[in-house]
Design an enzyme around this catalytic site. Structure first.
Site, short mmCIF file in Angstrom:
data_model
loop_
_atom_site.label_atom_id
_atom_site.label_comp_id
_atom_site.label_asym_id
_atom_site.label_seq_id
_atom_site.Cartn_x
_atom_site.Cartn_y
_atom_site.Cartn_z
N ASP A 1 44.54 26.67 39.32
CA ASP A 1 43.50 25.86 38.67
C ASP A 1 43.18 26.34 37.25
O ASP A 1 42.73 25.56 36.42
CB ASP A 1 42.22 25.90 39.52
CG ASP A 1 41.76 27.31 39.80
OD1 ASP A 1 42.49 28.04 40.51
OD2 ASP A 1 40.69 27.72 39.31
N GLY B 1 39.57 46.58 43.53
CA GLY B 1 38.38 45.74 43.53
C GLY B 1 38.80 44.38 44.03
O GLY B 1 39.59 43.69 43.38
N HIS B 2 38.37 44.02 45.22
CA HIS B 2 38.78 42.76 45.84
C HIS B 2 37.56 41.86 45.99
O HIS B 2 36.60 42.23 46.67
CB HIS B 2 39.45 43.03 47.20
CG HIS B 2 40.65 43.92 47.10
ND1 HIS B 2 41.27 44.49 48.18
CD2 HIS B 2 41.37 44.34 46.01
CE1 HIS B 2 42.31 45.21 47.77
NE2 HIS B 2 42.38 45.15 46.46
N ASP C 1 44.96 42.54 40.89
CA ASP C 1 43.97 41.47 40.72
C ASP C 1 44.56 40.07 40.86
O ASP C 1 44.11 39.12 40.24
CB ASP C 1 43.27 41.59 39.35
CG ASP C 1 42.62 42.96 39.18
OD1 ASP C 1 42.13 43.49 40.18
OD2 ASP C 1 42.63 43.48 38.05
N LYS D 1 44.42 39.27 46.07
CA LYS D 1 44.78 39.79 47.40
C LYS D 1 43.60 39.69 48.36
O LYS D 1 43.75 39.33 49.52
CB LYS D 1 45.25 41.26 47.31
CG LYS D 1 46.50 41.44 46.47
CD LYS D 1 46.87 42.91 46.34
CE LYS D 1 45.91 43.72 45.51
NZ LYS D 1 45.86 43.39 44.08
N GLY D 2 42.39 40.03 47.85
CA GLY D 2 41.20 40.01 48.70
C GLY D 2 40.96 38.63 49.28
O GLY D 2 40.74 38.47 50.48
N GLN E 1 46.31 47.32 44.43
CA GLN E 1 47.14 47.38 43.22
C GLN E 1 48.36 46.45 43.39
O GLN E 1 48.22 45.43 44.03
CB GLN E 1 47.55 48.83 42.90
CG GLN E 1 46.40 49.70 42.45
CD GLN E 1 45.59 50.29 43.59
OE1 GLN E 1 46.16 50.87 44.50
NE2 GLN E 1 44.29 50.16 43.55
P1 GDP Z 1 42.60 41.46 44.05
O1 GDP Z 1 42.33 42.78 43.44
O2 GDP Z 1 44.06 41.14 44.11
O3 GDP Z 1 41.92 41.26 45.38
O4 GDP Z 1 41.99 40.38 43.06
P2 GDP Z 1 40.51 40.43 42.41
O5 GDP Z 1 39.54 40.04 43.45
O6 GDP Z 1 40.30 41.71 41.68
O7 GDP Z 1 40.66 39.33 41.27
C1 GDP Z 1 40.94 38.00 41.57
C2 GDP Z 1 39.78 37.14 41.06
O8 GDP Z 1 40.16 35.79 41.04
C3 GDP Z 1 38.54 37.20 41.93
O9 GDP Z 1 37.41 37.06 41.13
C4 GDP Z 1 38.70 36.00 42.85
O10 GDP Z 1 37.45 35.47 43.30
C5 GDP Z 1 39.36 35.03 41.92
N1 GDP Z 1 40.29 34.10 42.57
C6 GDP Z 1 41.11 34.30 43.64
N2 GDP Z 1 41.88 33.21 43.86
C7 GDP Z 1 41.54 32.30 42.92
C8 GDP Z 1 42.00 30.98 42.58
O11 GDP Z 1 42.89 30.42 43.22
N3 GDP Z 1 41.41 30.38 41.51
C9 GDP Z 1 40.44 30.96 40.77
N4 GDP Z 1 39.93 30.30 39.73
N5 GDP Z 1 40.00 32.21 41.04
C10 GDP Z 1 40.54 32.87 42.08
P1 IMO Z 2 43.39 45.85 42.80
O1 IMO Z 2 43.60 46.33 44.21
C1 IMO Z 2 44.29 46.22 38.56
C2 IMO Z 2 45.24 50.24 37.09
C3 IMO Z 2 44.26 50.88 36.14
C4 IMO Z 2 45.23 51.71 35.32
C5 IMO Z 2 46.24 52.18 36.34
C6 IMO Z 2 45.97 53.59 36.90
O2 IMO Z 2 42.03 45.33 42.54
O3 IMO Z 2 44.49 44.93 42.40
P2 IMO Z 2 44.18 54.57 38.58
O4 IMO Z 2 42.68 54.61 38.50
O5 IMO Z 2 44.69 53.86 39.78
O6 IMO Z 2 44.81 55.91 38.41
O7 IMO Z 2 44.61 53.71 37.28
O8 IMO Z 2 46.18 51.25 37.40
N1 IMO Z 2 44.64 49.78 38.38
C7 IMO Z 2 44.42 48.50 38.68
N2 IMO Z 2 44.58 47.38 37.94
N3 IMO Z 2 43.88 46.13 39.85
C8 IMO Z 2 43.74 47.25 40.60
O9 IMO Z 2 43.48 47.20 41.92
C9 IMO Z 2 43.98 48.50 40.01
N4 IMO Z 2 43.91 49.78 40.46
C10 IMO Z 2 44.33 50.54 39.46
O10 IMO Z 2 43.60 49.92 35.36
O11 IMO Z 2 45.90 50.90 34.39
MG MG Z 3 41.17 43.61 41.94
#
Ligand code: GDP
Ligand code: IMO
Ligand code: MG
Length: 429
Positions: A332, A40-41, A13, A16-17, A223
């Site tokens: 930010d 979840g991206h 999280d 990356k997305g 991840q």
């Molecule tokens: P990923 O799994 O690595 O793709 O990340 P996620 O999308 O799960 O979580 C990142 C969250 O932070 C999302 O809700 C993005 O919209 C948000 N996000 C990404 N870059 C920034 C940033 O520079 N600032 C803020 N405030 N939010 C961001």
């Molecule tokens: P993105 O791509 C954050 C965590 C789960 C759990 C562990 C194992 O959005 O960064 P699993 O279902 O993969 O066997 O769970 O890994 N986990 C993540 N945490 N971002 C993710 O993906 C994750 N995918 C799995 O919360 O701790």
């Molecule tokens: Mg994510």
């Protein structure tokens, strides 16, 4: 021009997305190479927010997306994600999405086993997403997985389901959970076959051709390094290799096709699920980071645990992941905090160490050693150039760069696609 692989450098999280979506404008093909719909991206483009789990983030830019063999694919999840983004105005067809014919499938018994196992672990649960990721990878390595190509051979499928159920129903009996009936699974898969097979192909061939014709490929990791099945905080990890090295095996491209390895890290740290997190905050600041960063899991909605930036851990992720450049996101979220802390090492059983050891008890005992830095009064939100950043924010970024031993090549200052500062083009190698 190099290809680029994007990987998470913390516990997922990191954004990356957003970064992949931003970089995709410079790429021809975006490839997912591991993980599944545990990812979840979130991508924010103007007024539209896209939440992607399986689809490569390049689809939003209309780029060719490839789901590689290193992914575990839940057919129902994929079809409902396609329906969801189609309703948002995107087009996902076999024209712009190709799936490796040898990708292993997640069947309904996998989430059932994932959840039954987690329930049996009680307090010691991993905190998985419950999507069946671990059990599906086990079946792949156990040589009993149903793969996409099997849907084209009903007799093979039927025989493979017999073998699969022999294994799984014994487990379900042991766990006191309901068993699965073969006919139901077979009928379900045969009904899915005509919807999925048009996407299926030997993607390695397309990637080889892309290479021969000088197309740029962006490998999109899910991840992160600290959730890597080998290098992460085992057993509190996911079940795939999340490091960029897996981009080759997980797609059928050679190791020299990976190109520049870009690690993504937030300007602080979060984690979903159980497991060690030395710089975790349990106070008001932790709560504030969660609130301002909107730190709720995209997949499960669980609140993410929040803490200070752990430079010691990110440095380790840089080394094991072969990260050549780092992207720092969510700067930010730190706006207005009076002071910031960075974890620079750990105290473990009275000793000072500069890395997170592999042993479980040592990991759990790791106490952070913090360095304190002044915060900044101004705003970094939405900044699109380095010159717009307050001096203390620049100092914080520079200090992180020094501690993690990797250059920071991009900064992200809001969820919005274009609120990004580029210091160096990763595609330039
Ligand atoms: P990923 O799994 O690595 O793709 O990340 P996620 O999308 O799960 O979580 C990142 C969250 O932070 C999302 O809700 C993005 O919209 C948000 N996000 C990404 N870059 C920034 C940033 O520079 N600032 C803020 N405030 N939010 C961001
Ligand atoms: P993105 O791509 C954050 C965590 C789960 C759990 C562990 C194992 O959005 O960064 P699993 O279902 O993969 O066997 O769970 O890994 N986990 C993540 N945490 N971002 C993710 O993906 C994750 N995918 C799995 O919360 O701790
Ligand atoms: Mg994510």
């Amino acid at each position: 021009m190099a290809n680029v692989a994007v990987i998470g450098a913390q516990w997922g999280d990191e954004g990356k997305g957003k970064v992949v979506d931003w970089l995709a404008s410079r790429a021809d093909i975006v490839v997912r190479f591991q993980g599944g719909h545990n990812a979840g991206h979130t991508l924010v483009v103007g007024n539209e927010t896209y939440k992607l789990s399986l689809l490569p983030s390049g689809v939003v830019r209309g780029k060719l997306g490839i789901i590689g063999n290193g992914v575990v694919l839940d057919p129902e999840a994929l079809l409902s994600e396609i329906a969801r983004v189609t309703a948002q105005g995107l087009k996902v067809t076999p024209e712009n999405l190709r799936i490796a014919e040898n990708v292993p499938l997640i069947l309904p018994l996998h989430p059932a086993l994932d959840k039954a196992r987690e329930a049996a672990r009680g307090e010691d649960k991993i905190g998985t997403t419950g999507r069946g990721i671990g059990p599906a990878y086990e079946d792949k390595v156990g040589r009993r997985a149903i793969r996409l190509c099997d849907l084209a051979e009903p007799e093979t499928l039927s025989a493979k389901l017999d073998e699969l159920l022999l294994h799984h129903n014994a487990l379900f009996r042991g766990l006191g959970a309901p068993e699965f009936a073969k006919q139901e699974l077979l009928d379900g898969l045969l009904a899915l076959a005509p919807k999925l097979l048009p996407f299926s192909e030997p993607v390695w061939e397309r990637l080889a051709e892309a290479r021969a014709t000088g197309k740029r490929v962006l490998f999109e990791g899910a991840q992160a390094v600290m959730l890597d099945v080998d290098h992460g905080t085992y057993p509190y990890v996911t079940s795939s290799n999340t490091v960029a090295g897996n981009a080759a095996a997980g797609s059928g491209a050679g190791p020299d096709a990976i190109g520049f390895v870009l690690g993504i890290a937030k300007a602080y740290a979060t984690r979903v699920g159980s497991g060690p997190f030395p710089s975790e905050l349990f106070d008001e600041t932790g709560r504030l980071l969660g609130e301002r960063g909107r730190e709720f899991g995209t997949v499960t909605g669980r609140p993410r645990r929040c803490g200070w930036f752990d430079a010691c851990m990110v440095r380790q992720a840089v080394k094991v992941g072969g990260v050549q450049g780092l992207v720092l996101t969510k700067l930010d979220v730190l706006d207005g905090l009076p002071e910031l802390k960075i974890c620079t090492g750990y105290r473990i059983h009275g000793e000072t160490v500069k890395y997170l050891p592999a042993a479980f008890r040592a990991q759990a005992a790791a106490e952070p050693i913090f360095e304190t830095m002044p915060g900044w009064a101004g705003s970094t939100r939405g900044a699109r150039s380095y010159a717009e950043l307050p001096a203390e924010a620049v100092k914080y970024v520079r200090r992180i760069e020094e501690l993690v031993e990797a250059p920071i090549v991009l900064l992200s200052t809001s969820p919005e696609r274009d609120d990004t500062i580029m210091m160096r083009d990763p595609f330039a190698g």
